[in-house]
Write an enzyme that holds these catalytic residues in place. Structure first.
Site, short mmCIF file in Angstrom:
data_model
loop_
_atom_site.label_atom_id
_atom_site.label_comp_id
_atom_site.label_asym_id
_atom_site.label_seq_id
_atom_site.Cartn_x
_atom_site.Cartn_y
_atom_site.Cartn_z
N ASN A 1 43.19 30.06 19.86
CA ASN A 1 42.47 30.79 20.91
C ASN A 1 41.89 32.07 20.36
OD1 ASN A 1 45.08 31.93 20.55
ND2 ASN A 1 44.82 33.04 22.48
N GLU B 1 47.34 32.71 18.76
CA GLU B 1 48.73 32.36 19.05
C GLU B 1 48.87 31.08 19.86
OE1 GLU B 1 47.80 34.77 22.80
OE2 GLU B 1 47.09 34.50 20.76
N CYS C 1 43.20 34.96 20.10
CA CYS C 1 44.12 35.80 19.32
C CYS C 1 45.05 35.00 18.42
CB CYS C 1 44.95 36.68 20.27
SG CYS C 1 43.94 37.70 21.36
#
Length: 1020
Positions: free
Chosen positions: A568, A572, A570
């Protein structure tokens, strides 16, 4: 020493008397400062007399030039100029001695004042009557007694906060005719200027801001001016709360279902005293971006905000009042915090509560623009986006419909970039999207250039994040020095869905087909050369990030129903996506994840019972309770959520993934007395994540009994009794046993496996460690799993600039009687680093080493330990001070070898440092430091070069540069051996030092992402 002369200047003494200015007094004070450093024997030195005269003349020249005619000089301003002159004369030690001299005299004056009188409250300044101007233009005398009461109340319970200091600073800014709004801001600003000397003033500033907010909210609801102290709110909150809910519904901002709760019971459950727990950064962030408002007027108070979020999450619970109170208590205690979209929208008329959305863009014009449209709809209500662009054919590929050639993926990425800018999440934060591309795509080299500031701007995406989706086969070829073949996905369509051994075998088949002339578009490059380009782009622009396709897929619980094609925004989240079929995109799945984070620091405390009784440790029983409630809250999001596109609803209801993470990791280490760069810190990362993983999986399994298993459970790794700790073996097998990841277990995992097999799981995925950039600010702890950025710095975000100081460091220095004005000055001068400050003991320097002083191998080793417990991934930032190509190569290959699924930003040092203009004696020094790299302390000098990543005894670590204290064990790396690169990227030019300006590679135009860049999504 200068003779007494008539300068024409006058000085106003502290008692108010105006006397002639005497330069001789400056000479005496400067001489004493020199003697304090050089010893009494230097008093007869000709050199010293010349230096004293030079400094005195410089001060006199500045004062004469700046002084307004007939106006007396301020004594403090004169002393400030003395300190500045000493710093400009390159006499920092003498300047510190002078600062210490001033501090001692200041403390003596305060002590005399305290002995003379000790009033219960600060004394209101004696001054002519000051009038306050209301919004309607009417004037009324300033209520000085209320001002004293509010400031005194704000300092209560904070032993190191002096209400008199705040009142005095406030009085300096008050003037006759001041507006009501300015008067409310004045004490807040006064308190925040004191934060660098005492962290408790951050809480004071927050409490004073809360007083302003109370007046704003209560006045809005009543329709007439109102105010209330913090003590008043214990009685007023219940009545206010019912009125707030009613007004929010009238304004069509709150969901009418909230009126169906027992508002009296919920109002009575509100704990008003929790308004006192915020830091200034936390409450200001909530005020600016989270609290409900009507045309700019906030009417939502902090505890009402938390209760509103809790009610929104409990709206479908059977006993929703009890659930709302339980959820409220967890949020308002700061033990757990939901992600930003949930905080923005829970309980409102548009409850889009999910954090992350992942899509795959298919190779069809209508699908491409449908994907861009989906981005806009998802971003509108605060979603972060990850787009898999690998299926889109590359440059030169044939287009059957037009019989032409493709322009590749880059032009479409430019459109996606501009869409993210246009749809800025309702003005609350910038639209944010990350594009992923697999390393075998023929456009990969253009993809690496997207964030550069040079070249054709039509082929640049300055506002969009990018990430490489890297298969293991590529890295194996990097290490073996083999060739790598780039393909267009329209000719090799099944590579997109393959991973592990199946990918490697099929990839080699396509290479053979290309050699036979069966493929039209392909290109061969040395794998190592492409790896160099990837790392160079990463260093120069901060992008594309390095993420590992095979680790994400081989350890995914949902292998039976799809493929993880990207992460995604970020890095994670690792969930399956599908582009769908045909014009209607039947069967398309947009992965959705619903995030929240445990405040791990709130669970490290003095243990009262059990094996560790009497010591500071992790309260595992409290953690179990927190995790159990948090997982329930996150699961509720899935059913309540507003889905803006049907493929997101379909995916989320089928798989029900959530992502429980953590924050405050660095705070835990401080409380435990463990340096980040240590085996003990790696062990704590392992043990704490094991606890969180165990209880999260257990909670989801228990929910399956109450609410049913998630629909796609059968066939998953869960259904086969393969937990995240077990899936490590699947990755190791695919890599032929070449996986350097610890497998140690401490808890009863056999019992949990049996439970999961028999009961099932409510959620396909349960854990993911997000950056927590904003919610950690709200809670007042360190971000996510991050080390401390600097011990003292100015943080910039959408709410403004904030002085951030490491309260744990201040507490430790106070304990050792080392916290004083001189230490503040030293911290600011050395940009929050301790290594140059001689009087700080070595163990304190080691404990409070900052991000750029800790070798990245320690971060990777801790991340590897966490990753073994996670069914998704973690936002893993890496930090560099003065890197070389070899450093980057070793770090990123270490992440791959140790089983990390993804990495996030590569952080460089920033051009924004501590605001030195507030440091007495260094005004003007900031520009000199920034402009002259050689004059600044080198970041790399504080940390020995680690060389190859291998087991390195601390004693054998290379020495620091001359004159610099060595961090010692901080340079030692964990026992992980990574094959050395056969070649490395060019090292930074010798003329570019690690200083106040970002270090860049020769010829590059930008540096890696700066941690305090307010435009960076991770910093919001």
């Amino acid at each position: 020493m200068p003779e007494a002369v008539d300068t024409g200047l006058t000085v106003q003494r502290r008692d108010g008397e105006v006397v002639p200015f005497d330069p001789g007094r400056i000479a005496v004070a400067v001489t004493k400062a020199f003697l304090a450093v050089e010893g009494e024997a230097a008093q007869h030195s000709t050199r010293l007399r010349a230096q004293v005269r030079s400094v005195t003349d410089a001060v006199l020249e500045v004062l004469t030039r700046r002084q307004a005619a007939g106006r007396p000089l301020d004594l403090e301003a004169i002393q400030d100029q003395v300190e500045l002159a000493l710093m400009r004369a390159e006499q920092p030690k003498v300047a510190r001695a002078y600062i210490l001299y001033r501090e001692q005299h200041r403390q003596a004056r305060e002590e005399r004042a305290r002995q003379a009188s000790a009033p219960a409250q600060p004394a209101a300044p004696q001054r002519p009557v000051v009038h306050v101007t209301a919004a309607d233009g009417t004037r009324a005398p300033l209520d000085t007694q209320r001002l004293v009461t509010v400031i005194t109340e704000a300092c209560q319970g904070l032993s190191d906060a002096d209400p008199q200091a705040v009142l005095t600073a406030t009085d300096a800014t008050v003037y006759d005719g001041i507006s009501v709004k300015e008067l409310q801001q004045a004490p807040v600003l006064a308190a925040r200027t004191l934060v660098e000397r005492e962290p408790a003033y951050s809480t004071v500033a927050a409490r004073l801001l809360a007083d302003s907010l109370r007046s704003e909210a209560l006045s809005f609801l009543s329709g007439s001016p109102e105010s209330a102290t913090a003590a008043d709110m214990a009685e007023r909150y219940p009545g206010y709360f019912a009125g707030y809910i009613q007004r929010g519904i009238e304004l069509e901002q709150l969901d009418p279902q909230l009126a169906e709760f027992d508002l009296d019971a919920l109002g009575a459950a509100i704990e008003a005293e929790r308004d006192l727990d915020f830091t200034y950064l936390g409450l200001q962030t909530l005020y600016d971006r989270y609290f409900l408002h009507h045309r700019g007027t906030r009417y939502e108070l902090p505890q009402a905000f938390f209760m509103r979020v809790a009610m929104g999450l409990a709206v479908r619970e059977i006993d929703r009042d009890a659930a709302a109170i339980e959820f409220y208590r967890l949020l308002s205690s700061f033990d757990f915090m939901c992600s930003t979209p949930t905080l923005f929208n829970s309980g409102t008329t548009r409850p889009q509560l999910s954090s992350c959305f992942l899509t795959t863009v298919d190779d069809d014009l209508s699908a491409i623009f449908a994907g861009i449209r989906d981005n806009a709809l998802l971003a509108k209500f605060s979603g972060g986006l990850g787009n898999d662009w690998t299926p889109v054919r590359g440059i030169g590929a044939h287009i059957k419909g037009t019989n032409g050639n493709s322009s590749g993926v880059v032009p479409f990425l430019k459109i996606a970039n501009d869409t993210a800018v246009a749809v800025n999440q309702g003005g609350k934060r910038k639209g944010a999207v990350c594009a992923y591309l697999e390393t075998w795509h023929v456009d990969i080299e253009e993809f690496l250039e997207l964030r550069r500031n040079t070249g054709d701007d039509r082929r640049r995406t300055h506002d969009m994040n990018t990430a490489n989706w890297v298969p293991d086969e590529f890295l194996r070829r990097v290490e073996s020095g083999e060739q790598w073949t780039l393909f267009s996905p329209d000719e090799v369509p099944d590579l997109h869905d393959l991973y592990g051994t199946a990918f490697a075998e099929r990839y080699r088949e396509y290479e053979a087909a290309a050699d036979r002339g069966e493929l039209r578009v392909f290109r061969r490059v040395p794998a190592l050369d492409l790896w160099r380009k990837m790392l160079t782009a990463l260093f120069e622009t901060g992008h594309p990030w390095i993420t590992f396709k095979d680790a994400c897929n081989l350890r995914s619980p949902q292998q039976h129903v799809g493929v993880v094609h990207s992460s995604n925004l970020c890095t994670e989240i690792t969930l399956n996506t599908k582009p769908g079929v045909g014009q209607t995109r039947d069967g398309a799945e947009t992965a959705v994840c619903n995030l929240g984070s445990v405040n791990l620091a709130a669970h490290v405390r003095l243990l009262q019972d059990g094996p560790g009784a009497g010591t500071v440790g992790l309260d595992t029983e409290k953690l179990r309770r927190t995790v159990t409630t948090a997982v329930r809250m996150l699961d509720n999001v899935i059913d309540i959520n507003l889905y803006t596109i049907p493929s997101a609803r379909r995916s989320n209801l089928s798989h029900r993934p959530v992502g429980l993470g953590l924050m405050g990791f660095a705070d835990c280490l401080y409380r435990l007395g463990i340096p980040y760069a240590s085996d003990a810190a790696v062990a704590f990362a392992d043990e704490s994540m094991e606890q969180l993983s165990y209880w999260a999986i257990s909670a989801s399994s228990d929910l399956a009994v109450q609410r049913g298993r998630y629909p796609s459970f059968e066939g998953s790794l869960w259904s086969r009794g393969v937990l995240p700790i077990d899936s490590i073996e699947l990755l190791a097998e695919a890599r032929g046993g070449e996986l350097q990841q610890d497998r140690t277990q401490r808890m009863d995992w056999d019992a949990l496996r049996s439970k999961v097999i028999s009961q099932g799981m409510r959620n396909s995925n349960v854990m993911a460690i997000a950056p927590t950039a904003t919610i950690s600010n709200i809670v007042g702890v360190s971000q996510s799993i991050e080390p401390t950025y600097r011990n003292l710095f100015v943080k910039s975000n959408m709410s403004g600039d904030f002085t951030v100081i490491n309260e744990h460091l201040v507490a430790e220095l106070k304990r050792r009687d080392l916290w004083d004005e001189v230490m503040v000055g030293d911290l600011k001068y050395f940009d929050g680093s301790l290594w140059e400050i001689d009087r700080i003991p070595a163990d304190v320097k080691e404990l409070f080493a900052t991000a750029f002083e800790i070798h990245g191998s320690w971060l990777i080793q801790a991340a590897s330990r966490r990753q073994k417990w996670l069914d998704q991934a973690q936002s893993l930032n890496l930090y560099i001070a003065a890197p070389s190509g070899r450093d980057l190569d070793e770090l990123y290959r270490m992440a791959w070898h140790t089983g990390c699924k993804t990495t996030y930003y590569l952080r460089s040092t920033s051009a924004t440092h501590v605001e030195k203009s507030t440091l007495r004696g260094t005004d003007g020094k900031l520009n000199a430091v920034s402009a002259n790299a050689s004059a600044a302390p080198s970041a790399s000098a504080a940390m020995p070069s680690p060389g190859p990543i291998a087991a390195t005894p601390a004693a054998a670590a290379p020495s620091a540069s001359a004159g610099k204290p060595s961090p010692g064990p901080i340079a030692a790396t964990p026992a992980v051996t990574v094959p050395a690169a056969s070649a490395a990227m060019p090292s930074p030019s010798a003329s570019v030092a690690a200083s106040d300006i970002p270090t860049v590679l020769p010829g590059s135009d930008v540096a890696a992402c700066s941690i305090d860049n307010p435009d960076c999504e991770a910093c919001q």
